[in-house]
Design a protein around this motif. Structure first.
Motif, short mmCIF file in Angstrom:
data_model
loop_
_atom_site.label_atom_id
_atom_site.label_comp_id
_atom_site.label_asym_id
_atom_site.label_seq_id
_atom_site.Cartn_x
_atom_site.Cartn_y
_atom_site.Cartn_z
N UNK A 144 11.79 5.25 -10.32
CA UNK A 144 13.13 4.92 -10.80
C UNK A 144 13.65 4.42 -9.60
N UNK A 145 13.93 2.92 -9.92
CA UNK A 145 14.79 2.20 -8.53
C UNK A 145 16.17 2.64 -8.59
N UNK A 146 16.76 3.13 -9.68
CA UNK A 146 18.16 3.50 -9.49
C UNK A 146 18.34 4.93 -8.88
N UNK A 147 17.56 5.66 -8.86
CA UNK A 147 17.46 7.05 -8.06
C UNK A 147 17.67 6.82 -6.61
N UNK A 148 18.45 7.59 -6.07
CA UNK A 148 18.73 7.98 -4.47
C UNK A 148 17.89 9.04 -3.92
N UNK A 149 16.84 8.78 -3.10
CA UNK A 149 16.08 9.69 -2.76
C UNK A 149 16.90 10.52 -1.71
N UNK A 150 16.35 11.86 -1.70
CA UNK A 150 17.03 12.95 -0.89
C UNK A 150 16.12 14.07 -0.59
N UNK A 151 16.45 14.90 0.45
CA UNK A 151 15.55 16.16 0.83
C UNK A 151 16.47 17.17 0.22
N UNK A 152 15.63 18.10 0.02
CA UNK A 152 15.77 19.41 -0.41
C UNK A 152 15.77 20.57 0.65
N UNK A 153 16.83 21.46 1.28
CA UNK A 153 16.43 22.24 2.54
C UNK A 153 16.96 23.58 2.08
#
Length: 589
Positions: free
Chosen positions: A365-374
């Protein structure tokens, strides 16, 4: 993946319990030569009620209740009527209905050269053709990888081969090599049927017609998914005294290396009924505490579940992550002394769409912003889970992570996959950009440094530094991926000076390709030892001669000098992840 031995193993360690499927009946015939041990009979294949017998034999005095499964030699079975009918349907779809296969799932391409499968090889002595094997390598190097039992009837993805373990067991400088399939439920059912039966996740649903045949096989009882459909082909982990072959689509399969160097599959394990569905192929083992941290992901809520095993091997309660609002692809994660870190990248899972419309179960999904869960690594629930955006950061594997001294930030080292849309279907177009990422936990600010211009993936560290601040990384060089043309050593501390971090390298000879490296410390129990004082191991294959070697490199030398090389008695196909287990730990298993 950086599995390490469990230093807290004791004689009171609870042992994994084998799962017996509903189609197995447990009896003990009077003629059995092993009356005190389990006898399993009547493994039922519904369409023709093929029967076979398994005899459990004693393993070691430490673990008599963990039987070693021995499959009785039989003639190649004749496929039943139902299997023959469905195979004919598969052939009709492949020849007349299905679209032309792209290279990523065309078996003529996927299984060419050294990606082609090999037969099992019993323990075989090997010749050391260069140098000598260091004493710290007394133990076993084991690598997992896909090795299809049968040639595919239709589409085939590289990730869909049956798991095969290639091990080299070393004792006093004497190497013994062995290649064995992991005897999964899928492997055993298809061995009896004489052909592929259970659909593969990445290739069997590429059209509605193929999906329909796969569902029909299920409805006619050719296999039972309750028993697991995983391939156990991705990695190997050793924690709390036991060795496991892993793939994230199923439960772990416990395996054992015998004193003579053979590999035995003990069974599919659920840790006393506390582990359900599946588990990541990349658990993290804390070298200080002996705990193992893991997760599973799912196409239904909760889409992500975090859990851990204590030092005695007891699984602790699940921590479901309900704040994840849609299914995502989580292959790996990282831990620090305080946190577990989950990369939520631009890849998603949609098996329903896969079955109905056909195609891969994983998309982008190119519209999704990658993120990290901590999340705190000892969290009881997800109340303290934080999601922090890291635009453009798409990782498949995490190398390491650690807490900064003041506790206000965490640092992660991982290869960023560019472009992510080619990660599964066109790996030859992928570039692994190794990055060092700092996340400020107070402000949420993210700082990123690129560590090298090279195409790097399948990287490891000294396992004793997992979750702690480390300096050195050993990475495979893609040429292009999934082929690996050499190994480089990086000093990640140089990233602060914004310069190329490669400090040593060894490129293989023309036509030679290797696999993921693994680092073995010379003195793993010496707290004063230097981080890079050890050896880097890998299998290497010469495509011109067709021969494979096991090589040992000096991790401290600027050219990663080869200190030992072993001529292997068979070709070792390119594969995935492996590890080294010390000889004293193998005796515990």
């Amino acid at each position: 993946m950086n599995p390490l031995f469990c230093p807290f193993l004791s004689s009171t360690l609870p042992h994994p319990k084998p799962l017996v499927s509903p189609s197995l009946t447990t009896t003990r015939p009077s003629s059995s030569p092993y009356p005190p041990f389990l006898h399993i009979s009547a493994i039922r294949n519904v369409e023709d009620k093929l029967h076979s017998t398994f005899y459990a034999t004693p393993t070691t005095s430490q673990f008599p209740e963990l039987p070693t499964t021995v499959i009785t030699a039989k003639k190649r079975p004749v496929p039943s009527l139902l299997v023959t009918i469905f195979n004919a349907l598969d052939d009709f779809i492949n020849n007349f209905i299905g679209p032309p296969l792209p290279p990523s799932i065309d078996p003529k391409h996927v299984l060419s050269g050294n990606f082609a499968p090999v037969d099992e090889l019993p323990p075989t002595e090997c010749e050391v053709i260069e140098g000598s094997l260091p004493p710290c390598l007394d133990g076993a190097y084991i690598r997992n990888g896909p090795n299809p039992q049968f040639y595919p009837r239709g589409p085939h993805h590289l990730f869909d081969g049956d798991g095969m373990l290639h091990s080299i067991r070393i004792s006093h400088g004497r190497p013994i090599f062995c290649s064995r399939y992991v005897k999964t439920y899928k492997y055993i059912i298809e061995k009896r049927a004489g052909s592929p039966v259970i659909p593969n996740l990445f290739s069997s649903y590429r059209s509605f017609a193929r999906s329909a045949v796969a569902i029909a096989r299920l409805l006619t009882g050719q296999f039972d998914p309750v028993n697991g459909v995983g391939l156990a082909n991705t990695s190997v982990a050793f924690f709390c005294g036991h060795l496991y072959a892993l793939a994230e689509s199923d439960l772990p399969y416990a395996v054992r290396l015998t004193p003579d160097g053979d590999i035995k599959t003990l069974g599919r394990y659920d840790f006393d009924g506390k582990l359900s569905m599946s588990m990541t192929a990349h658990p993290k083992i804390d070298p200080s505490t002996g705990e193992a941290f893991a997760f599973r992901y799912s196409p239904v809520r909760p889409f992500l579940t975090y859990f851990r095993f204590d030092a005695q091997g007891k699984k602790q309660p699940d921590v479901p992550i309900f704040s994840l609002s849609c299914p995502s692809f989580f292959h790996d994660f990282a831990i620090t002394n305080r946190y577990a870190i989950f990369p939520d990248i631009q890849m998603w899972m949609n098996p329903v769409k896969m079955i109905i419309r056909g195609g891969s179960p994983v998309g982008t999904d190119p519209t999704k912003v990658p993120r990290v869960g901590i999340i705190p690594r000892y969290a009881k629930d997800e109340s303290e889970m934080r999601w922090i955006d890291v635009p453009g950061f798409n990782i498949i594997h995490a190398i390491n992570a650690w807490d900064e001294e003041d506790g206000d930030a965490i640092v992660m080292v991982a290869p960023n996959i560019l472009p992510i849309e080619h990660a599964l279907e066109r790996m030859d177009l992928v570039h692994g950009s190794l990055e060092k990422v700092r996340i400020d936990l107070k402000t949420g600010t993210v700082t990123r440094h690129r560590l090298s211009q090279w195409n790097l993936e399948f990287a490891v560290i000294n396992p004793g530094y997992l979750g702690k601040k480390n300096r050195y990384v050993y990475s495979a060089v893609g040429d292009p991926l999934p082929k690996i043309s050499g190994i480089v050593k990086l000093d990640v501390s140089r990233s602060d000076r914004r310069q190329e971090c490669i400090v040593a390298k060894r490129m293989y000879e023309p036509g030679c390709y290797g696999g993921e490296p693994f680092f073995v410390a010379k003195e793993p129990d010496n707290p004063e030892a230097e981080e890079d004082d050890g050896y880097v191991l890998s299998y290497v294959h010469d495509e011109q001669s067709g021969k494979s070697r096991f090589i040992v490199m000096d991790a401290q030398s600027p050219d990663l000098d080869i200190v030992a090389a072993v001529k292997l008695p068979t070709r070792v196909p390119y594969g995935f992840h492996g590890l080294f287990v010390k000889g004293c730990d193998l005796k515990m298993d």
